[in-house]
Design a protein around this motif. Structure first.
Motif, PDB file in Angstrom:
ATOM      1  N   ASP A 160      -9.210  14.591   2.239  1.00  0.00           N
ATOM      2  CA  ASP A 160      -9.119  13.355   1.444  1.00  0.00           C
ATOM      3  C   ASP A 160      -7.768  12.718   1.695  1.00  0.00           C
ATOM      4  OD1 ASP A 160     -11.605  13.735   0.351  1.00  0.00           O
ATOM      5  OD2 ASP A 160     -10.862  14.534  -1.565  1.00  0.00           O
ATOM      6  N   MET A 161      -7.771  11.459   2.163  1.00  0.00           N
ATOM      7  CA  MET A 161      -6.538  10.694   2.354  1.00  0.00           C
ATOM      8  C   MET A 161      -6.494   9.621   1.268  1.00  0.00           C
ATOM      9  SD  MET A 161      -6.424  10.401   6.517  1.00  0.00           S
ATOM     10  CE  MET A 161      -8.175  10.587   6.819  1.00  0.00           C
ATOM     11  N   HIS A 162      -5.423   9.658   0.490  1.00  0.00           N
ATOM     12  CA  HIS A 162      -5.327   8.793  -0.693  1.00  0.00           C
ATOM     13  C   HIS A 162      -4.367   7.629  -0.440  1.00  0.00           C
ATOM     14  CE1 HIS A 162      -7.378  11.918  -2.995  1.00  0.00           C
ATOM     15  NE2 HIS A 162      -6.490  12.796  -2.529  1.00  0.00           N
ATOM     16  N   TYR A 192      -4.560   6.778  10.272  1.00  0.00           N
ATOM     17  CA  TYR A 192      -5.497   6.028   9.433  1.00  0.00           C
ATOM     18  C   TYR A 192      -4.691   5.125   8.494  1.00  0.00           C
ATOM     19  CZ  TYR A 192      -8.891   9.460  11.096  1.00  0.00           C
ATOM     20  OH  TYR A 192      -9.691  10.232  11.882  1.00  0.00           O
ATOM     21  N   LYS A 193      -5.123   3.831   8.411  1.00  0.00           N
ATOM     22  CA  LYS A 193      -4.421   2.857   7.563  1.00  0.00           C
ATOM     23  C   LYS A 193      -5.430   2.155   6.652  1.00  0.00           C
ATOM     24  CE  LYS A 193      -0.885   1.975  11.084  1.00  0.00           C
ATOM     25  NZ  LYS A 193      -0.239   0.965  11.945  1.00  0.00           N
ATOM     26  N   PHE A 194      -4.956   1.889   5.442  1.00  0.00           N
ATOM     27  CA  PHE A 194      -5.810   1.183   4.475  1.00  0.00           C
ATOM     28  C   PHE A 194      -5.506  -0.320   4.533  1.00  0.00           C
ATOM     29  CE2 PHE A 194      -6.447  -0.628   0.208  1.00  0.00           C
ATOM     30  CZ  PHE A 194      -7.805  -0.387   0.072  1.00  0.00           C
ATOM     31  N   ARG A 195      -6.588  -1.141   4.451  1.00  0.00           N
ATOM     32  CA  ARG A 195      -6.449  -2.601   4.466  1.00  0.00           C
ATOM     33  C   ARG A 195      -7.315  -3.184   3.345  1.00  0.00           C
ATOM     34  NH1 ARG A 195      -4.995  -6.684   7.972  1.00  0.00           N
ATOM     35  NH2 ARG A 195      -6.257  -8.583   7.957  1.00  0.00           N
ATOM     36  N   VAL A 238       0.866  -1.185   0.000  1.00  0.00           N
ATOM     37  CA  VAL A 238       0.000   0.000   0.000  1.00  0.00           C
ATOM     38  C   VAL A 238       0.893   1.222   0.000  1.00  0.00           C
ATOM     39  CG1 VAL A 238      -1.735   1.358   1.251  1.00  0.00           C
ATOM     40  CG2 VAL A 238      -1.885  -1.159   1.212  1.00  0.00           C
ATOM     41  N   ASN A 239       0.597   2.132  -0.902  1.00  0.00           N
ATOM     42  CA  ASN A 239       1.363   3.372  -0.974  1.00  0.00           C
ATOM     43  C   ASN A 239       0.465   4.558  -0.593  1.00  0.00           C
ATOM     44  OD1 ASN A 239       3.549   5.202  -1.806  1.00  0.00           O
ATOM     45  ND2 ASN A 239       2.106   5.752  -3.452  1.00  0.00           N
ATOM     46  N   TYR A 240       0.955   5.374   0.370  1.00  0.00           N
ATOM     47  CA  TYR A 240       0.263   6.597   0.772  1.00  0.00           C
ATOM     48  C   TYR A 240       1.029   7.785   0.202  1.00  0.00           C
ATOM     49  CZ  TYR A 240      -1.635   3.397   4.294  1.00  0.00           C
ATOM     50  OH  TYR A 240      -2.223   2.328   4.914  1.00  0.00           O
ATOM     51  N   PRO A 241       0.451   8.516  -0.731  1.00  0.00           N
ATOM     52  CA  PRO A 241       1.173   9.674  -1.282  1.00  0.00           C
ATOM     53  C   PRO A 241       1.637  10.635  -0.206  1.00  0.00           C
ATOM     54  CG  PRO A 241      -0.792   9.214  -2.581  1.00  0.00           C
ATOM     55  CD  PRO A 241      -0.865   8.340  -1.366  1.00  0.00           C
ATOM     56  N   ALA A 242       0.836  10.798   0.832  1.00  0.00           N
ATOM     57  CA  ALA A 242       1.233  11.647   1.968  1.00  0.00           C
ATOM     58  C   ALA A 242       0.951  10.884   3.242  1.00  0.00           C
ATOM     59  CB  ALA A 242       0.445  12.957   1.956  1.00  0.00           C
ATOM     60  N   ARG A 258      -7.453  -0.070  -8.003  1.00  0.00           N
ATOM     61  CA  ARG A 258      -6.316  -0.123  -7.068  1.00  0.00           C
ATOM     62  C   ARG A 258      -5.998   1.228  -6.433  1.00  0.00           C
ATOM     63  NH1 ARG A 258      -1.928  -4.615  -9.177  1.00  0.00           N
ATOM     64  NH2 ARG A 258      -3.451  -6.029 -10.157  1.00  0.00           N
ATOM     65  N   LYS A 259      -7.000   2.057  -6.330  1.00  0.00           N
ATOM     66  CA  LYS A 259      -6.864   3.313  -5.605  1.00  0.00           C
ATOM     67  C   LYS A 259      -8.022   3.416  -4.620  1.00  0.00           C
ATOM     68  CE  LYS A 259      -4.753   5.887  -9.419  1.00  0.00           C
ATOM     69  NZ  LYS A 259      -4.893   7.076 -10.337  1.00  0.00           N
ATOM     70  N   CYS A 260      -7.795   3.991  -3.477  1.00  0.00           N
ATOM     71  CA  CYS A 260      -8.882   4.165  -2.504  1.00  0.00           C
ATOM     72  C   CYS A 260      -8.641   5.447  -1.708  1.00  0.00           C
ATOM     73  CB  CYS A 260      -8.979   2.967  -1.561  1.00  0.00           C
ATOM     74  SG  CYS A 260     -10.557   2.941  -0.646  1.00  0.00           S
ATOM     75  N   THR A 261      -9.659   6.276  -1.690  1.00  0.00           N
ATOM     76  CA  THR A 261      -9.576   7.558  -0.973  1.00  0.00           C
ATOM     77  C   THR A 261     -10.552   7.542   0.199  1.00  0.00           C
ATOM     78  OG1 THR A 261      -8.951   8.793  -2.939  1.00  0.00           O
ATOM     79  CG2 THR A 261      -9.948  10.056  -1.133  1.00  0.00           C
ATOM     80  N   LEU A 262     -10.073   7.965   1.368  1.00  0.00           N
ATOM     81  CA  LEU A 262     -10.933   8.157   2.540  1.00  0.00           C
ATOM     82  C   LEU A 262     -11.259   9.655   2.624  1.00  0.00           C
ATOM     83  CD1 LEU A 262     -12.315   7.525   5.246  1.00  0.00           C
ATOM     84  CD2 LEU A 262     -10.039   7.695   6.339  1.00  0.00           C
ATOM     85  N   ARG A 263     -12.537   9.966   2.553  1.00  0.00           N
ATOM     86  CA  ARG A 263     -12.974  11.370   2.689  1.00  0.00           C
ATOM     87  C   ARG A 263     -13.731  11.523   4.012  1.00  0.00           C
ATOM     88  NH1 ARG A 263     -15.724  13.754  -2.399  1.00  0.00           N
ATOM     89  NH2 ARG A 263     -13.502  14.002  -2.934  1.00  0.00           N
ATOM     90  N   ILE A 264     -13.299  12.484   4.816  1.00  0.00           N
ATOM     91  CA  ILE A 264     -13.977  12.789   6.087  1.00  0.00           C
ATOM     92  C   ILE A 264     -14.387  14.261   6.067  1.00  0.00           C
ATOM     93  CG2 ILE A 264     -13.827  12.772   8.605  1.00  0.00           C
ATOM     94  CD1 ILE A 264     -11.556  10.771   8.400  1.00  0.00           C
TER      95      ILE A 264
END
Length: 380
Positions: free
Chosen positions: A32-34, A97-100, A16-20, A80-86
């Motif tokens: 938005d967390m990408h 926050y971690k993506f699984r 998993v790659n987090y741009p930031a 293969r991309k997933c964004t969390l918007r709060i």
């Protein structure tokens, strides 16, 4: 906050790659967390498919199962991309926050590290200002306190009234021994790099009455006129007043600082003072003298000796109560013949022709009053 950029992962490896990996957002905003993720296309001849994907908070809990995120959080996932918007961020949303994602392969799940560290910042809210103690008495120690919810923490500045006089750059401002002149409005400003917010508090310093002063109106007091005594004293709370004459209580406690003679009498002359009091103490004024002026009363006239014999010495005496003191004039009978301008008129050797009526006039600037006496000179 600083923003940390992570390295991309390969397309054919689990990852998993987090741009930031570190992000900052302002309270009330949307973030938005990408991430992008990768996995082998097949394993042991079985095509790999993704069966579930979600974001974890603090690495263990699916964010969408948490009530505080209901209606605020959504996943936007594709290819293969997933964004969390709060939305409507609060400071409590600050977390990691971690993506699984989970696949159909045995053991085919992967949680991306290190995740995204979100810090929600907040400009200072309207400060809460307070004063202790609530009842402020001159000479006591008094503390003003200012607090504001802010992230990062606010810096505080205290000013008095118009903001031109800097008092303190701390959350508290302390008067070690407060003065009455310290009464007034105090402003607290809370500030961080996101903004400022201000609030004020008004403090009222209580103190016992200062030395009262007494004034008299009019300055020239004539019997029968209206005369007002006024007592004034600086006090907080306002003083109540008691009047005294030569240690004799004149008037019960009342809220009016004046004592009024509607028609003053000569018997009202004397020394007067007032006492100012509030719940913090009392103070007594200096005495003021009231001198009531009045015209001469009816003179008292007498002759000595009472038995008058020709050739003897005889004294006529005239006196009258007056303020200012009266001047006296003696006349015989019809007032045409001035005999004396003294309180006494003396015959050194009286004659029978001196028999008759004698008039005494007492006079001051307020008026005159007259009386007479009859003398009968006997011959030897």
């Amino acid at each position: 906050c600083s923003v940390t950029i992570s390295e991309p992962v390969g397309q054919n490896n689990w990852g998993v790659n987090y741009p930031a990996t570190q992000m900052c957002a302002v309270n009330g905003s949307t973030v938005d967390m990408h991430c992008t993720y990768s996995y082998p296309l097949n394993d042991n001849g079985i095509d790999t498919t993704v069966t579930d994907r979600f974001w974890l908070i603090e690495g263990t809990v699916d964010l969408k199962t948490q009530p505080k995120y209901a209606g605020r959080a959504e996943y936007i996932c594709d290819n293969r991309k997933c964004t969390l918007r709060i939305r409507d961020l609060t400071e409590s949303d600050s977390a990691v926050y971690k993506f699984r994602f989970i696949t159909n392969q045995a053991g085919g799940s992967y949680t991306g590290q290190p995740g995204v560290t979100l810090t929600v910042t907040d400009p200072p809210n309207l400060p809460s200002v307070s004063v202790s103690p609530s009842e402020i008495v001159e000479g006591s120690s008094v503390t003003l306190t200012c607090s504001s919810d802010a992230n990062p923490a606010a810096n505080y500045t205290w000013y008095k009234e118009n903001g031109l006089r800097l008092l303190s750059e701390n959350t508290q401002f302390v008067f070690t021994s407060i003065n009455s002149s310290d009464s007034g409005q105090y402003n607290c400003t809370a500030e961080n790099q996101l903004g400022t917010s201000s609030e004020y508090i008004f403090i009222n310093v209580k103190y016992p009455p200062r030395l009262p002063s007494v004034s008299v109106s009019p300055s020239e007091i004539v019997e029968g006129s209206s005369v007002t005594l006024t007592c004034s004293s600086d006090a907080n709370p306002a003083a109540k007043y008691t009047w005294y004459k030569s240690d004799t209580h004149l008037k019960s406690i009342h809220e009016e600082p004046q004592f009024v003679f509607r028609s003053i009498k000569s018997s009202d002359s004397g020394q007067y003072y007032c006492e100012a009091g509030n719940k913090l103490g009392t103070s007594r004024s200096e005495s003021v003298s009231i001198d009531v002026k009045y015209r001469p009363n009816l003179p008292s006239v007498s002759v000595s000796p009472s038995e008058i014999v020709e050739g003897s010495s005889v004294t006529l005496t005239c006196s009258s109560d007056a303020n200012p003191a009266a001047n006296y004039t003696w006349y015989k009978e019809n007032g045409l013949r001035l005999l004396s301008e003294n309180t006494q008129f003396v015959f050194t050797s009286i004659k029978s022709s001196d028999s008759g009526q004698y008039n005494c006039t007492a006079e001051n600037q307020l008026g005159t009053s007259s009386e007479y006496i009859f003398i009968n000179v006997k011959c030897e």
